[in-house]
Design a protein around this motif. Sequence first.
Motif, PDB file in Angstrom:
ATOM      1  N   TYR A  54      19.959   1.445 -40.140  1.00  0.00           N
ATOM      2  CA  TYR A  54      19.920   0.420 -41.229  1.00  0.00           C
ATOM      3  C   TYR A  54      21.062  -0.794 -40.896  1.00  0.00           C
ATOM      4  N   SER A 263      16.268  -6.894 -49.284  1.00  0.00           N
ATOM      5  CA  SER A 263      16.212  -5.747 -48.600  1.00  0.00           C
ATOM      6  C   SER A 263      15.915  -6.037 -47.034  1.00  0.00           C
ATOM      7  N   LYS A 265      13.499  -5.233 -43.269  1.00  0.00           N
ATOM      8  CA  LYS A 265      12.590  -4.428 -42.644  1.00  0.00           C
ATOM      9  C   LYS A 265      13.361  -4.483 -41.138  1.00  0.00           C
ATOM     10  N   LYS A 316      14.041  -9.545 -46.444  1.00  0.00           N
ATOM     11  CA  LYS A 316      12.785  -9.265 -47.499  1.00  0.00           C
ATOM     12  C   LYS A 316      13.204  -9.250 -48.826  1.00  0.00           C
ATOM     13  N   TYR A 318      13.614  -7.537 -52.156  1.00  0.00           N
ATOM     14  CA  TYR A 318      13.607  -6.257 -52.955  1.00  0.00           C
ATOM     15  C   TYR A 318      12.435  -5.942 -53.704  1.00  0.00           C
ATOM     16  N   ARG A 319      11.753  -4.848 -53.686  1.00  0.00           N
ATOM     17  CA  ARG A 319      10.623  -4.615 -54.704  1.00  0.00           C
ATOM     18  C   ARG A 319      10.824  -3.247 -54.751  1.00  0.00           C
ATOM     19  N   LYS A 322       9.204   0.147 -53.502  1.00  0.00           N
ATOM     20  CA  LYS A 322       8.493  -0.280 -52.304  1.00  0.00           C
ATOM     21  C   LYS A 322       9.358  -0.293 -51.167  1.00  0.00           C
ATOM     22  N   ASN A 323      10.741  -0.814 -51.481  1.00  0.00           N
ATOM     23  CA  ASN A 323      11.631  -0.913 -50.222  1.00  0.00           C
ATOM     24  C   ASN A 323      12.848  -0.413 -50.711  1.00  0.00           C
ATOM     25  N   THR A 324      13.963  -0.761 -49.837  1.00  0.00           N
ATOM     26  CA  THR A 324      15.505  -0.128 -50.414  1.00  0.00           C
ATOM     27  C   THR A 324      16.143  -1.415 -50.777  1.00  0.00           C
TER      28      THR A 324
END
Length: 392
Positions: A54, A263, A265, A316, A318-319, A322-324
């Motif tokens: 992470y 977030s 990637k 990115k 945050y969604r 969808k992601n963290t």
Amino acid sequence: MEKIIVIGAGFSGATIARLFAESGKDVIVIDKRDTVGGNAYDYTDAHNIVIQPYGPHFFHTNDKEVFEFLSQFTEWRKHEHKALARVRRDKLVTIPFNLKSLYEVYPDDKADALKKLLIDTIGLDKRVPILQLKKHENHEIRKLADYIYKHIFSIYTMKQWGYKPEVLGEDVMNKVPVCITEDDRYYLDTYQFMPTEGYTELVKNILRHPHIQLKLSTDAKKELTLKNGKIYFGGVEFDGEVIYTGCVAELFNYKFGTLAYRSAKFKFETIKQSSYQPVPVVTYTTSNKFTRITEFTKFTCEPQPDVTVILKEYSKPYRRNKNTPFYPIRVKKNLAQYDKYLEESKKYPNLHLLGRLANYKCINMDVAVRNAMNLFNQINQVSSDESLAEQE
């Protein structure tokens, strides 16, 4: 025996769980993931390289009590972090921008003049936020600040946060000031170390206590219900303390909407060479889509003779689902939204918000531990006061 529920097995949750366990309370620690350590989780890969999936984590603090607390659970090895920014294809600059950086971007005579000006005007060993430096009364210092802003802060901040530095303000921008010093370490804290066996083992050791029950791969929301000022666990009213370290909007079923976070990637590459870059982390203030490259053999383990692993990080939005969520975006409208959740949490006297996601703050590991210590003392003080009141 009174039970405590802690949701989240990162540094915040693990610390307060341990403190309650040592005080004689039974503690249940619940985490969605199948690992402990939160985003500091690490593991050793097939090449014997310690990977932090992470993103990079460096422990540093001036808080002696925090350092001594964690030292019960790990041996340490010294690591004084250094970082560079790639401002052009062929140009690397030391960050935070300091007196050494001057000589990396200017001819020696101009760097000498600027160095003298900064020391005479601001003072040696001072740390100045870039937005403050841009408003300095001295014209030459403002010109330097404009250069630093353009080449170090502006593009990177937009890539990382999706906002200009002026919008984010001091809360974020003060974390990487301009340093009037020749000390080129990224952090100047007294204690700068890496846990010898890694962060995962450190947190495992914190949680190793007969009064702590650890439940991984468990969604606390399926067992925890909040209704009319009361908390239910497993369908039964629970009157013990509940420490929540997750996303506060999720806890309240997004009653006031989804809070904004950044977030990320992560793209890993195994490279057949002993070294990829000169320092553990190089940030990219250029037009590259990734924000930084981390090389793990530079700080988590001994270099390998014929292989290294790098991590390219892409910021990115945050969604939800969808992601963290990683980094809270603390701009005015988001803070107003968070305040609604904070007020909602106060309807539950035995619910306590703790940690980066729940408190909606970007905090370092040492601050996470300190905040957990403070909350534990606060809860104990309230309990002591209530006991005295009942006796009277």
